[in-house]
Design an enzyme around this catalytic site. Structure first.
Site, mmCIF file in Angstrom:
data_model
loop_
_atom_site.group_PDB
_atom_site.id
_atom_site.type_symbol
_atom_site.label_atom_id
_atom_site.label_comp_id
_atom_site.label_asym_id
_atom_site.label_seq_id
_atom_site.Cartn_x
_atom_site.Cartn_y
_atom_site.Cartn_z
ATOM 1 N N ASP A 303 -91.783 -7.751 -8.162
ATOM 2 C CA ASP A 303 -90.514 -7.026 -8.261
ATOM 3 C C ASP A 303 -90.557 -5.835 -7.308
ATOM 4 O O ASP A 303 -91.568 -5.133 -7.211
ATOM 5 C CB ASP A 303 -90.343 -6.554 -9.715
ATOM 6 C CG ASP A 303 -88.932 -6.045 -9.969
ATOM 7 O OD1 ASP A 303 -88.069 -6.867 -10.328
ATOM 8 O OD2 ASP A 303 -88.705 -4.830 -9.808
ATOM 9 N N ASN A 311 -80.801 0.618 -2.803
ATOM 10 C CA ASN A 311 -79.385 0.253 -2.731
ATOM 11 C C ASN A 311 -78.487 1.493 -2.715
ATOM 12 O O ASN A 311 -77.526 1.560 -1.953
ATOM 13 C CB ASN A 311 -79.009 -0.619 -3.933
ATOM 14 C CG ASN A 311 -79.149 -2.101 -3.615
ATOM 15 O OD1 ASN A 311 -79.098 -2.490 -2.448
ATOM 16 N ND2 ASN A 311 -79.336 -2.912 -4.628
ATOM 17 N N HIS A 316 -75.791 -1.788 -0.094
ATOM 18 C CA HIS A 316 -76.191 -3.141 -0.488
ATOM 19 C C HIS A 316 -76.640 -4.004 0.689
ATOM 20 O O HIS A 316 -77.533 -4.822 0.561
ATOM 21 C CB HIS A 316 -75.034 -3.843 -1.211
ATOM 22 C CG HIS A 316 -74.872 -3.354 -2.618
ATOM 23 N ND1 HIS A 316 -75.639 -3.830 -3.659
ATOM 24 C CD2 HIS A 316 -74.066 -2.411 -3.147
ATOM 25 C CE1 HIS A 316 -75.305 -3.212 -4.771
ATOM 26 N NE2 HIS A 316 -74.349 -2.334 -4.486
ATOM 27 N N ASP A 320 -80.049 -5.923 0.759
ATOM 28 C CA ASP A 320 -80.221 -7.358 0.989
ATOM 29 C C ASP A 320 -81.260 -7.611 2.077
ATOM 30 O O ASP A 320 -82.067 -8.532 1.991
ATOM 31 C CB ASP A 320 -78.882 -8.003 1.387
ATOM 32 C CG ASP A 320 -77.932 -8.107 0.211
ATOM 33 O OD1 ASP A 320 -78.385 -7.868 -0.930
ATOM 34 O OD2 ASP A 320 -76.745 -8.423 0.425
ATOM 35 N N GLU A 346 -83.898 -8.579 -7.849
ATOM 36 C CA GLU A 346 -84.974 -8.260 -6.911
ATOM 37 C C GLU A 346 -86.310 -8.790 -7.428
ATOM 38 O O GLU A 346 -87.360 -8.287 -7.082
ATOM 39 C CB GLU A 346 -85.027 -6.749 -6.666
ATOM 40 C CG GLU A 346 -85.402 -5.903 -7.869
ATOM 41 C CD GLU A 346 -84.185 -5.445 -8.672
ATOM 42 O OE1 GLU A 346 -83.119 -6.099 -8.599
ATOM 43 O OE2 GLU A 346 -84.309 -4.436 -9.389
#
Lengths: 436, 130
Positions: A303, A311, A316, A320, A346
């Site tokens: 993770d 973010n 975002h 990504d 994530e």
């Protein structure tokens, strides 16, 4: 004479109540405005908050990229996803049920989305069987002029020389006689244990077929279709008398089409790693292999640390990009035979066949160090980030795959609690198995 | 005249009340009552539930609860609980938070699931959460 409007409305209402397919309409942000009972039946067991306020939230754990796909959909209206298969498991611990849902999502206009959900567990099972028979027929019917035929003993070692081997693979008699069939595969793709698994699967179903990269004697790669079929009559023979035929075909011209299809069905839209569906399918196969003959099998849950901050700080799009960087780092670190997938948000997951807890921990630590040392460059941003990982291994106390996932999840939680950017092993005593 | 609202959704002895209550008494309640027999066919359906779902009792009575009337309850959270209780011959009295799709709108409710060995009917009580 037509019935009064109230009666027609009531009949229509009941028609919707009884429809054997899930229907739901939402606003652009996923907020549910209308939903029928079957849809609620399918979604409620998945809903993390026990509510049905938002479709994206209800499906977040199983289709994490849905919100993003809606956001990135370029047209004013159209089909965003078409009968995408979503594997789920529901029920209480110890009695979990595996189902496959089919999800179709339509954009009606700028404000409205409509989704159709149905339970396709049975038809998926039938399809899979059909696909296998089809593969068998294809192998028999197509390209019989160009194949290598080898006979294998019960260890998967080449018994008899056949000139076709040299024609397809470039290996000579001396190079292959008595050697394991893993010789035809890249070094990290076929372990001895996996060879035995495939022979056993051939015993069970009459064949074992796979398609993927193979290697020639001079080291060059080609896309091969490899079929193993038993030569012995039945399972009654003593197993050391079992023999098999191996047929290898070079289907490199089909590779692009095969890879594109595999990607469309099995891969996460954003990262290119396996999606949850493909991962669960691969994991089920490994679990069957484990149940038949237990051997080391490890799972790593990974993770990104403080991903929300990334973010919030960069937006975002950069977030990504970080997930893509993370996926690429994983691909560089793990082996070709490991199964890598995006599991949600994530969160990533890796299944490592024939790998002990210690081995998995070492690889996970390597990934941690790699990501710590290599920032993600997304547009004009250079983002330094770290990951945490939890490692667990399969044993007799873990009742099923969900139990193994649970262990890795607990270990990941421990890694987070101990300060992040680290790997923790699952400890039997640390936490009681919480019921999700 | 004060038979209405004599019993509350959370009443501990509600199953006793339901078993002897007339249809009129059930219709006076301020929560939904669905009663079903051994084969999960609906045999009681009170006014509150009928109004909330938008279905008159004659469309519902005699039909299978989990397939025809309320497919949204046909999962391990509800239908399975009744099945388990039936199989084990054990009593069931549990209240859960759920979302029903009354007239296609998601509506947050509390459901009380009731069954006990020897009783002819099993009940789902529906209380709207505000």
């Amino acid at each position: 004479m037509s019935a009064p409007v109230e009666q027609e409305y009531e009949a229509l209402l009941q028609f919707m109540y009884m429809a054997p397919i899930g229907l739901v309409q939402t606003l652009a942000d996923g907020e549910i405005t209308m939903v029928n009972p079957l849809c609620a039946q399918l979604l409620m067991p998945l809903s993390p908050d026990g509510q049905l306020a938002n479709l994206f939230t209800a499906l977040e754990a199983v289709v994490p990229d849905l919100r993003q796909r809606v956001r990135e959909f370029p047209d004013a209206h159209g089909t965003i996803c078409d009968a995408q298969q979503v594997p789920i498991s529901t029920g209480q611990a110890g009695r979990r049920q595996h189902q496959v849902l089919s999800l179709t999502l339509l954009k009606l206009d700028a404000e409205r989305l409509m989704a159709v959900l149905s339970d396709v567990t049975q038809s998926v099972r039938r399809e899979r069987e059909l696909r296998q028979s089809q593969a068998w027929i294809n192998t028999l019917a197509i390209g019989l002029s160009d194949y290598a035929l080898v006979s294998l003993d019960h260890h998967g070692c080449v018994q008899d020389w056949n000139p076709s081997i040299s024609r397809i693979t470039g290996f000579s008699r001396e190079q292959v006689e008595g050697r394991s069939l893993s010789l035809f595969y890249p070094a990290d793709a076929m372990s001895d244990q996996r060879v035995l698994d495939r022979l056993h699967e051939a015993d069970l179903t009459g064949w074992s077929l796979d398609e993927g990269w193979c290697v020639r004697a001079e080291g060059g790669r080609y896309w091969g279709s490899c079929l193993i079929a038993p030569l012995h009559d039945s399972d009654d023979d003593p197993s050391d008398e079992h023999a098999y035929s191996l047929i290898i075909r070079d289907v490199s011209d089909r590779r692009e089409a095969a890879e594109a299809m595999l990607k469309a069905v099995s891969c996460d839209h954003l990262t290119g790693l396996f999606n949850r569906r493909a991962f669960v399918e691969a994991a089920e196969l490994e679990m069957q292999r484990w149940a038949r003959s237990p051997r080391p099998l490890s799972l790593v849950m990974i993770d990104a640390d403080h991903f929300k901050r990334i973010n919030d700080q960069y937006g975002h799009v950069t977030g990504d990009g970080v997930l893509r960087h993370m996926a690429a780092s994983m691909t560089a670190t793990f082996r070709a035979m490991d199964v890598l997938a995006r599991f949600g948000g994530e969160e990533f997951i890796v299944l490592l066949p024939d790998t002990s807890l210690e081995g998995a921990e070492l690889v996970a630590q390597r990934l941690c160090r790699l990501i710590e040392a290599t920032p993600a460059v997304v547009g004009e941003h250079t983002v330094r980030y770290t990951v945490s990982a939890g490692v667990a291994a399969m044993d007799a106390d873990a009742t099923d795959f969900d139990a193994l996932v649970q262990r890795a999840d607990e270990a990941l939680y421990a890694a987070k609690a101990k300060g992040r950017n680290r790997v923790e092993r699952w400890q039997p005593a640390t936490l009681p198995a919480a019921v999700r | 005249m004060n038979t209405e609202h004599t019993v509350s959704f959370a009443d501990a002895a509600i199953l006793d009340f339901l078993e002897r209550a007339s249809d009129a008494e059930l219709d006076g309640l301020d929560f939904g009552v669905i009663g079903m027999d051994d084969a999960s066919h609906v045999t009681r359906y009170n006014r509150f539930e009928s109004a909330a779902a938008g279905l008159s009792p004659d469309r519902v009575l005699g039909h299978a609860l989990f397939t025809v009337v309320a497919p949204c309850m046909n999962n391990f959270m509800i239908a399975q609980r009744f099945e388990d209780a039936q199989q084990d011959g054990s009593a069931l009295d549990d209240t859960i938070n759920y979302v029903l799709t009354l007239r296609m709108r998601p509506v947050k409710v509390k459901l009380r699931l009731l069954a006990r060995p020897g009783s002819a009917l099993r009940y789902v009580l529906v209380h709207r959460q505000t």
